[in-house]
Design a protein around this motif. Structure first.
Motif, PDB file in Angstrom:
ATOM      1  N   VAL A  68     -30.545  14.540  50.400  1.00  0.00           N
ATOM      2  CA  VAL A  68     -31.712  14.157  51.193  1.00  0.00           C
ATOM      3  C   VAL A  68     -32.697  15.327  51.171  1.00  0.00           C
ATOM      4  O   VAL A  68     -32.370  16.418  51.645  1.00  0.00           O
ATOM      5  CB  VAL A  68     -31.292  13.882  52.652  1.00  0.00           C
ATOM      6  N   VAL A  69     -33.862  15.104  50.595  1.00  0.00           N
ATOM      7  CA  VAL A  69     -34.854  16.182  50.524  1.00  0.00           C
ATOM      8  C   VAL A  69     -35.757  16.048  51.747  1.00  0.00           C
ATOM      9  O   VAL A  69     -36.575  15.124  51.836  1.00  0.00           O
ATOM     10  CB  VAL A  69     -35.655  16.107  49.210  1.00  0.00           C
ATOM     11  N   ALA A  70     -35.554  16.942  52.705  1.00  0.00           N
ATOM     12  CA  ALA A  70     -36.232  16.764  53.992  1.00  0.00           C
ATOM     13  C   ALA A  70     -36.805  18.065  54.526  1.00  0.00           C
ATOM     14  O   ALA A  70     -36.262  19.148  54.303  1.00  0.00           O
ATOM     15  CB  ALA A  70     -35.242  16.185  55.017  1.00  0.00           C
ATOM     16  N   ILE A  99     -34.969   7.904  45.365  1.00  0.00           N
ATOM     17  CA  ILE A  99     -35.385   6.903  46.348  1.00  0.00           C
ATOM     18  C   ILE A  99     -36.603   7.447  47.069  1.00  0.00           C
ATOM     19  O   ILE A  99     -36.539   8.515  47.700  1.00  0.00           O
ATOM     20  CB  ILE A  99     -34.242   6.594  47.339  1.00  0.00           C
ATOM     21  N   ASP A 100     -37.708   6.742  46.931  1.00  0.00           N
ATOM     22  CA  ASP A 100     -38.949   7.175  47.571  1.00  0.00           C
ATOM     23  C   ASP A 100     -38.987   6.578  48.975  1.00  0.00           C
ATOM     24  O   ASP A 100     -39.133   5.370  49.141  1.00  0.00           O
ATOM     25  CB  ASP A 100     -40.145   6.684  46.735  1.00  0.00           C
ATOM     26  N   LEU A 101     -38.842   7.444  49.960  1.00  0.00           N
ATOM     27  CA  LEU A 101     -38.764   6.960  51.345  1.00  0.00           C
ATOM     28  C   LEU A 101     -40.014   7.348  52.127  1.00  0.00           C
ATOM     29  O   LEU A 101     -40.007   7.351  53.353  1.00  0.00           O
ATOM     30  CB  LEU A 101     -37.507   7.548  52.001  1.00  0.00           C
ATOM     31  N   ASP A 102     -41.071   7.671  51.398  1.00  0.00           N
ATOM     32  CA  ASP A 102     -42.311   8.079  52.049  1.00  0.00           C
ATOM     33  C   ASP A 102     -43.384   7.020  51.770  1.00  0.00           C
ATOM     34  O   ASP A 102     -43.644   6.709  50.605  1.00  0.00           O
ATOM     35  CB  ASP A 102     -42.745   9.441  51.477  1.00  0.00           C
ATOM     36  N   PRO A 103     -43.975   6.446  52.839  1.00  0.00           N
ATOM     37  CA  PRO A 103     -44.996   5.412  52.620  1.00  0.00           C
ATOM     38  C   PRO A 103     -46.158   5.879  51.734  1.00  0.00           C
ATOM     39  O   PRO A 103     -46.836   5.053  51.126  1.00  0.00           O
ATOM     40  CB  PRO A 103     -45.520   5.130  54.042  1.00  0.00           C
ATOM     41  N   LEU A 186     -31.430  11.297  44.821  1.00  0.00           N
ATOM     42  CA  LEU A 186     -32.300  12.201  45.576  1.00  0.00           C
ATOM     43  C   LEU A 186     -33.261  11.363  46.410  1.00  0.00           C
ATOM     44  O   LEU A 186     -33.945  10.476  45.877  1.00  0.00           O
ATOM     45  CB  LEU A 186     -33.092  13.109  44.618  1.00  0.00           C
ATOM     46  N   ILE A 187     -33.276  11.633  47.709  1.00  0.00           N
ATOM     47  CA  ILE A 187     -34.119  10.830  48.602  1.00  0.00           C
ATOM     48  C   ILE A 187     -35.297  11.678  49.077  1.00  0.00           C
ATOM     49  O   ILE A 187     -35.098  12.729  49.707  1.00  0.00           O
ATOM     50  CB  ILE A 187     -33.305  10.331  49.824  1.00  0.00           C
ATOM     51  N   ASP A 188     -36.496  11.225  48.765  1.00  0.00           N
ATOM     52  CA  ASP A 188     -37.703  11.952  49.177  1.00  0.00           C
ATOM     53  C   ASP A 188     -38.147  11.443  50.551  1.00  0.00           C
ATOM     54  O   ASP A 188     -38.541  10.288  50.687  1.00  0.00           O
ATOM     55  CB  ASP A 188     -38.817  11.730  48.144  1.00  0.00           C
ATOM     56  N   CYS A 189     -38.064  12.313  51.555  1.00  0.00           N
ATOM     57  CA  CYS A 189     -38.388  11.900  52.934  1.00  0.00           C
ATOM     58  C   CYS A 189     -39.858  12.135  53.262  1.00  0.00           C
ATOM     59  O   CYS A 189     -40.507  13.007  52.694  1.00  0.00           O
ATOM     60  CB  CYS A 189     -37.531  12.691  53.913  1.00  0.00           C
ATOM     61  N   ASN A 199     -32.504   7.359  58.489  1.00  0.00           N
ATOM     62  CA  ASN A 199     -31.795   6.518  57.519  1.00  0.00           C
ATOM     63  C   ASN A 199     -31.323   7.346  56.322  1.00  0.00           C
ATOM     64  O   ASN A 199     -30.218   7.163  55.828  1.00  0.00           O
ATOM     65  CB  ASN A 199     -32.689   5.372  57.029  1.00  0.00           C
ATOM     66  N   ALA A 200     -32.179   8.265  55.867  1.00  0.00           N
ATOM     67  CA  ALA A 200     -31.793   9.116  54.736  1.00  0.00           C
ATOM     68  C   ALA A 200     -30.631  10.021  55.134  1.00  0.00           C
ATOM     69  O   ALA A 200     -29.668  10.186  54.377  1.00  0.00           O
ATOM     70  CB  ALA A 200     -32.990   9.944  54.275  1.00  0.00           C
ATOM     71  N   LEU A 201     -30.709  10.599  56.333  1.00  0.00           N
ATOM     72  CA  LEU A 201     -29.652  11.527  56.772  1.00  0.00           C
ATOM     73  C   LEU A 201     -28.319  10.805  56.960  1.00  0.00           C
ATOM     74  O   LEU A 201     -27.248  11.370  56.735  1.00  0.00           O
ATOM     75  CB  LEU A 201     -30.061  12.225  58.072  1.00  0.00           C
ATOM     76  N   VAL A 202     -28.386   9.554  57.350  1.00  0.00           N
ATOM     77  CA  VAL A 202     -27.147   8.790  57.512  1.00  0.00           C
ATOM     78  C   VAL A 202     -26.577   8.421  56.134  1.00  0.00           C
ATOM     79  O   VAL A 202     -25.357   8.360  55.943  1.00  0.00           O
ATOM     80  CB  VAL A 202     -27.393   7.530  58.382  1.00  0.00           C
ATOM     81  N   ALA A 203     -27.462   8.224  55.164  1.00  0.00           N
ATOM     82  CA  ALA A 203     -27.014   7.787  53.830  1.00  0.00           C
ATOM     83  C   ALA A 203     -26.479   8.929  52.970  1.00  0.00           C
ATOM     84  O   ALA A 203     -25.728   8.703  52.033  1.00  0.00           O
ATOM     85  CB  ALA A 203     -28.172   7.103  53.103  1.00  0.00           C
ATOM     86  N   GLY A 204     -26.900  10.162  53.267  1.00  0.00           N
ATOM     87  CA  GLY A 204     -26.581  11.268  52.357  1.00  0.00           C
ATOM     88  C   GLY A 204     -25.386  12.085  52.777  1.00  0.00           C
ATOM     89  O   GLY A 204     -24.858  11.925  53.877  1.00  0.00           O
ATOM     90  N   GLN A 205     -24.938  12.958  51.860  1.00  0.00           N
ATOM     91  CA  GLN A 205     -23.928  13.956  52.255  1.00  0.00           C
ATOM     92  C   GLN A 205     -24.578  15.321  52.384  1.00  0.00           C
ATOM     93  O   GLN A 205     -24.120  16.181  53.112  1.00  0.00           O
ATOM     94  CB  GLN A 205     -22.823  14.095  51.189  1.00  0.00           C
ATOM     95  N   GLU A 206     -25.631  15.528  51.604  1.00  0.00           N
ATOM     96  CA  GLU A 206     -26.230  16.862  51.530  1.00  0.00           C
ATOM     97  C   GLU A 206     -27.701  16.795  51.922  1.00  0.00           C
ATOM     98  O   GLU A 206     -28.394  15.832  51.600  1.00  0.00           O
ATOM     99  CB  GLU A 206     -26.165  17.379  50.096  1.00  0.00           C
ATOM    100  N   VAL A 207     -28.136  17.854  52.598  1.00  0.00           N
ATOM    101  CA  VAL A 207     -29.568  17.979  52.876  1.00  0.00           C
ATOM    102  C   VAL A 207     -30.099  19.130  52.036  1.00  0.00           C
ATOM    103  O   VAL A 207     -29.490  20.200  51.974  1.00  0.00           O
ATOM    104  CB  VAL A 207     -29.833  18.273  54.372  1.00  0.00           C
TER     105      VAL A 207
END
Ligand SMILES: Nc1ncnc2c1ncn2[C@@H]1O[C@H](COP(=O)(O)OP(=O)(O)OP(=O)(O)O)[C@@H](O)[C@H]1O
Ligand SMILES: [Mg+2]
Length: 341
Positions: A68-70, A99-103, A186-189, A199-207
């Motif tokens: 999770v890239v946060a 995963i693009d999680l930013d509007p 890789l999830i872009d927050c 949602n990203a933090l719940v889905a991931g193992q690593e930040v």
């Protein structure tokens, strides 16, 4: 008059065509000038090396690593890091999903993925329970790289999610149901700590926290870390901050090295030895719908992301990263490399 006295073996075979003529007799006996004599030659050489390094193949994780890239601070390099690390990991031989999680949809843009309002997107996955596989698109130009795009619809999702069942774990469920083999997700927050980031933090193992090397770099991080603790305590026991990456590092300024020292003191081993230099090529690439890896593979930006990816991959399988073989990242800012024990 032709003197071949000091040329032996197959090299003496006449070179066909114009090359023989253009080289001339005198030149043929000289050592060619080093390629990096000119800026273009140097860039070409770096590009060749970069692609060679990219192809070198790295150990693959046993299980998909969901990172999770946060950082709720805006403009610190989350998206730039997500897309360039993802491309680097794919070039190193991995199968990678962004995963693009930013509007704002910046990661989708940077990967050259269509994300106008009608495109099936991560919004449909989160709010309409559409399977992730139905929105994932292959990224042009980079084999093994995929993207689940974000459209502007996602801007409403923070509110819409509130009334849905299991609102914090909708992304986690979608990822668990995704059957394609992947080495990394890789999830872009977005720059906030709302329900999308949760949602990203719940889905991931690593930040993975990108930190921009400037004043106030650490401000607000406490809040992010507390959120990580909360999610770990209540919803996702495997979650941990595994990686800190220093971005936009300008080795010429004292401030950058002070910030880097401070971050290293706070976080220790989580901080990658490779840092990302401030680079015009990195900031230009997205406007061409490209990562810096394809836009300018020989640039310091591309090499540093390749190196950071290598470090992440090696750390993931417990192999010590050896910065003496590092290319641009550690070399470009030796003061940082020296400061690490
Ligand atoms: N290493 C770098 N060198 C030069 N420019 C960079 C670098 N990294 C990022 N940038 C530029 O800085 C800006 C912010 O980067 P980016 O969009 O990756 O940050 P972000 O954290 O995702 O922002 P947001 O919080 O808005 O999502 C962009 O214009 C990007 O091109
Ligand atoms: Mg962003």
């Amino acid at each position: 008059m032709r003197s071949d006295a000091n040329i032996a073996g197959p090299m003496t075979d006449p070179v066909p065509g114009p090359r023989t003529e253009s080289m001339g007799e005198d030149v043929s006996r000289e050592t060619p000038p080093p390629m990096d004599d000119t800026p273009i030659g140097r860039a070409a050489q770096l590009a060749v090396e970069a692609l060679g390094r990219a192809g070198e193949g790295l150990p693959r994780p046993e299980q998909t690593r969901v990172m999770v890239v946060a950082n709720q601070k805006g403009g610190v390099g989350k998206t730039t890091t997500t897309v360039n690390l993802a491309a680097s990991l794919a070039l190193h031989g991995g199968r990678v999903l962004v995963i693009d999680l930013d509007p704002q949809g910046n990661a989708s843009t940077a990967l050259g993925i269509d994300h106008h309002a009608e495109v099936p997107s991560i919004y449909d996955v989160l709010v309409e329970s559409k399977p992730l596989a139905e929105v994932v698109q292959p990224v042009p130009d980079v084999e093994g790289l995929f993207c689940a795009p974000a459209t502007i619809d996602l801007a409403g999702a923070e509110i819409e999610l509130v009334s849905l069942v299991a609102r914090e774990s909708r992304l986690q469920r979608a990822i668990q149901a995704y059957e394609q083999p992947l080495d990394y997700i890789l999830i872009d927050c977005p720059p906030s700590l709302g329900l999308l980031t949760v949602n990203a933090l719940v889905a991931g193992q690593e930040v993975l926290i990108p930190i921009q090397c400037e004043y106030y770099a650490l401000e607000g991080l406490g809040q992010l870390l507390r959120n990580v603790d909360l999610v770990r305590g209540h919803l996702n026991p495997t979650l941990h901050v595994s990686t800190i990456l220093l971005t936009m590092y300008d080795g010429r300024t004292r401030l950058a090295s002070q910030v880097a020292d401070e971050v290293r003191t706070h976080f220790g081993d989580e901080v990658l030895r490779t840092s990302i230099p401030r680079s015009v090529r990195i900031s230009e690439a997205p406007s061409y719908g490209q990562t810096v890896l394809t836009y300018d593979p020989g640039s310091s930006g591309a090499l540093s992301y390749l190196e950071a990816a290598r470090e992440i991959a090696l750390k993931g399988v417990g192999v010590n990263y050896d910065p003496t073989h590092a290319h641009i990242g550690a070399q470009s800012n030796p003061s940082m490399a020296e400061g690490i024990q």
